[in-house]
Design a protein around this motif. Structure first.
Motif, mmCIF file in Angstrom:
data_model
loop_
_atom_site.group_PDB
_atom_site.id
_atom_site.type_symbol
_atom_site.label_atom_id
_atom_site.label_comp_id
_atom_site.label_asym_id
_atom_site.label_seq_id
_atom_site.Cartn_x
_atom_site.Cartn_y
_atom_site.Cartn_z
ATOM 1 N N GLY A 130 0.833 -1.215 0.000
ATOM 2 C CA GLY A 130 0.000 0.000 0.000
ATOM 3 C C GLY A 130 0.859 1.253 0.000
ATOM 4 O O GLY A 130 0.608 2.196 -0.756
ATOM 5 N N PHE A 131 1.890 1.264 0.862
ATOM 6 C CA PHE A 131 2.785 2.428 0.928
ATOM 7 C C PHE A 131 3.547 2.621 -0.377
ATOM 8 O O PHE A 131 3.730 3.751 -0.846
ATOM 9 N N LYS A 132 3.998 1.477 -0.967
ATOM 10 C CA LYS A 132 4.726 1.558 -2.241
ATOM 11 C C LYS A 132 3.831 2.171 -3.312
ATOM 12 O O LYS A 132 4.221 3.066 -4.057
ATOM 13 N N LYS A 133 2.571 1.686 -3.360
ATOM 14 C CA LYS A 133 1.609 2.202 -4.345
ATOM 15 C C LYS A 133 1.347 3.691 -4.095
ATOM 16 O O LYS A 133 1.250 4.494 -5.024
ATOM 17 N N ALA A 134 1.235 4.028 -2.803
ATOM 18 C CA ALA A 134 0.954 5.424 -2.430
ATOM 19 C C ALA A 134 2.050 6.349 -2.946
ATOM 20 O O ALA A 134 1.778 7.399 -3.531
ATOM 21 N N LEU A 135 3.302 5.937 -2.734
ATOM 22 C CA LEU A 135 4.432 6.758 -3.198
ATOM 23 C C LEU A 135 4.415 6.894 -4.714
ATOM 24 O O LEU A 135 4.680 7.971 -5.266
ATOM 25 N N THR A 136 4.076 5.783 -5.398
ATOM 26 C CA THR A 136 4.007 5.829 -6.862
ATOM 27 C C THR A 136 2.932 6.840 -7.302
ATOM 28 O O THR A 136 3.148 7.647 -8.201
ATOM 29 N N ILE A 137 1.779 6.758 -6.632
ATOM 30 C CA ILE A 137 0.671 7.671 -6.982
ATOM 31 C C ILE A 137 1.087 9.128 -6.763
ATOM 32 O O ILE A 137 0.845 9.996 -7.604
ATOM 33 N N ILE A 138 1.742 9.374 -5.601
ATOM 34 C CA ILE A 138 2.131 10.759 -5.276
ATOM 35 C C ILE A 138 3.141 11.280 -6.296
ATOM 36 O O ILE A 138 2.965 12.372 -6.851
ATOM 37 N N PHE A 139 4.186 10.492 -6.561
ATOM 38 C CA PHE A 139 5.266 11.005 -7.425
ATOM 39 C C PHE A 139 4.909 10.987 -8.908
ATOM 40 O O PHE A 139 5.491 11.722 -9.693
ATOM 41 N N SER A 140 3.926 10.148 -9.288
ATOM 42 C CA SER A 140 3.530 10.156 -10.716
ATOM 43 C C SER A 140 2.463 11.223 -10.966
ATOM 44 O O SER A 140 2.034 11.419 -12.103
ATOM 45 N N LEU A 141 2.061 11.909 -9.893
ATOM 46 C CA LEU A 141 1.018 12.935 -9.992
ATOM 47 C C LEU A 141 -0.197 12.395 -10.756
ATOM 48 O O LEU A 141 -0.643 12.981 -11.754
ATOM 49 N N ASP A 142 -0.672 11.260 -10.270
ATOM 50 C CA ASP A 142 -1.822 10.579 -10.853
ATOM 51 C C ASP A 142 -3.006 11.548 -11.034
ATOM 52 O O ASP A 142 -3.308 12.344 -10.139
ATOM 53 N N ARG A 143 -3.678 11.468 -12.173
ATOM 54 C CA ARG A 143 -4.745 12.417 -12.515
ATOM 55 C C ARG A 143 -5.892 12.371 -11.499
ATOM 56 O O ARG A 143 -6.384 13.401 -11.025
#
Lengths: 228, 231
Positions: free
Chosen positions: A7-20
């Protein structure tokens, strides 16, 4: 345990990829909470100043009611407004249920007592001395009011931030009046609740981090004002 | 130019207290400083509040140069208010520097910037507080705060000067400069000056005519001894 780390890994990916979707959810939260706080500030600050400086019978009762309203659960406000704004309700013809407008109305009701009570408490300590001092120096009533507000600026700013902090993190009103509609009324808190119920922690944790950052920033701003 | 203020048939009560201010006729003029002496709760501050139109009496009038001024809060002429300078016991300075506090009344009167600076510096020097000029009022001691509050009013050289116990929190060494400045402004400006004090010695230094007040009534000046025996 692994799903939490994932969950944390996914969260970081979402934050840094600036998910729409992630950014849209934040924007919905910020715009609705900001609007409701601004509207509440315009209503609650004059009311709080009046309550702090006026002397009349029943004043203490109003102060007590205001303090009680500070702790009203958001689901109660949601329930009340839902019944009023639903089709059969007295304001059903407005058709604003499950729109950002309904969320703003609900959040205004939530923020009003918090801002008004904070202002009342702060201004009670200050009293009307700045206003009288300005009048005695020859200032007009309008200029005296301006000088009074200048003296009370810390109270005004901290109360507005307290109101914003409360509405930004509420969930009951957002869920019941906003309906959690994707890309429309879905905000940070309602998304966290939805994603958790679906067992999808990534987006929820990412938004939780945003909530914590906002809470930290509000506290930091209040602290810096107090220090200044 | 205002030359006299008269309180006529004034009656003033405060709810929940037995206190009643009763003044049939009391005149303050600009020929010398007027000092009101009396014990705590005798009505000294109430008189000043009535003259400053901060308070309203149940009956009677405040006459300025013989003309009654009606105090229905908003009805008091703004121009008359501007002619009154009042250092209250419950004084208040704004959260800004000493300079800006003292300059505030002059700015309200839209005086030119260079004149404001000169006047503020002058009054700060007269009261021997020029070293406080750039300090924030939050950093002042009680005595310094009182001196700045006095400077804030005296810099305006108002036609009516009201000072409620000017020596509150002030050390003995600073009292002469304050008394000297009040006297000087009264002479220069021909102001109507009314001040209150607990100290009969100070009253005698400031005025040839002392008004004694007790339980809301002006009493015979000979009776001063009754409550100032130990002064």
């Amino acid at each position: 345990m692994i799903y939490i780390i994932d969950g944390f890994k996914k969260a970081l990916t979402i934050i840094f990829s600036l998910d729409r979707e992630f950014l849209n959810i934040i924007m919905v939260s910020v715009s609705i909470s900001f609007t409701s706080t601004i509207l509440s500030v315009f209503l609650a600050i004059p009311f709080g100043i009046w309550l702090a400086t006026a002397r009349f019978r029943g004043r203490q009762i109003i102060v007590t009611i205001l303090n009680t309203l500070m702790s009203v659960p958001t689901v109660v406000i949601g329930l009340f407004l839902y019944s009023v704004l639903s089709r059969q309700g007295p304001l059903g013809s407005l058709g604003i249920l499950f729109t950002p407008a309904a969320m703003i109305v609900g959040q205004c009701i939530l923020a009003f007592p918090i801002i008004a009570a904070t202002v009342t408490g702060g201004v009670s300590n200050l009293g009307n001395r700045p206003y009288i001092a300005a009048r005695l120096l020859g200032a007009s009533p309008m200029r005296s009011t301006f000088l009074f507000l200048r003296e009370a600026k810390l109270i005004v700013i901290t109360s507005a931030l307290a109101g914003f902090g409360r509405v930004f993190s509420e969930i009951g009103i957002s869920m019941m009046l906003g309906g959690n509609i994707r890309f429309y009324t879905r905000n940070i808190t309602s998304t966290i609740a939805l994603e958790t119920s679906r067992g999808e922690f990534g987006l929820g944790i990412a938004l939780g981090i945003v909530l914590l950052i906002v809470a930290f920033l509000i506290n930091a701003i209040v602290y810096s004002f107090r220090r200044a | 130019m205002i030359s006299s203020i008269r309180l006529k048939n004034i009656r003033k009560r405060y709810k929940g207290t037995p206190f009643c201010l009763k003044i049939d006729n009391l005149e303050f003029h600009n020929r010398h400083i007027h000092v009101i002496v009396g014990p705590n709760g005798s009505g000294k501050s109430t008189i000043l509040n009535l003259i400053a139109f901060l308070d309203k009496s149940e009956s009677g009038h405040v006459l300025v140069d013989g003309h009654p001024v009606f105090n229905n809060k908003h009805d008091v002429d703004h121009e008359i208010r501007k002619k009154i300078g009042y250092v209250r016991q419950n004084r208040y300075l704004f959260d800004m520097s000493v300079f800006h506090n003292v300059a505030l009344g002059l700015k309200i009167r839209k005086q030119p910037k260079n004149e404001i600076t000169a006047k503020v510096d002058n009054i700060l020097t007269e009261l021997a507080i020029e070293h406080l000029r750039n300090r924030s009022v939050k950093s002042l001691s009680n005595g310094e705060y009182q001196k700045v509050a006095i400077a804030q009013v005296l810099v305006l050289m108002p036609e009516i000067i009201l000072i409620d116990e000017p020596d509150t929190n002030i050390d003995i060494l600073s009292t002469p400069s304050i008394e000297r400045t009040i006297k000087k402004i009264q002479k220069e400006r021909n102001s109507v000056v009314v001040m209150t004090t607990h100290s009969l010695k100070q009253a005698r230094r400031m005025s040839p005519e002392i008004i004694s007040i007790q339980e809301g009534r002006v009493i015979d000046s000979n009776d001063e001894k009754l409550f100032f025996e130990n002064d």
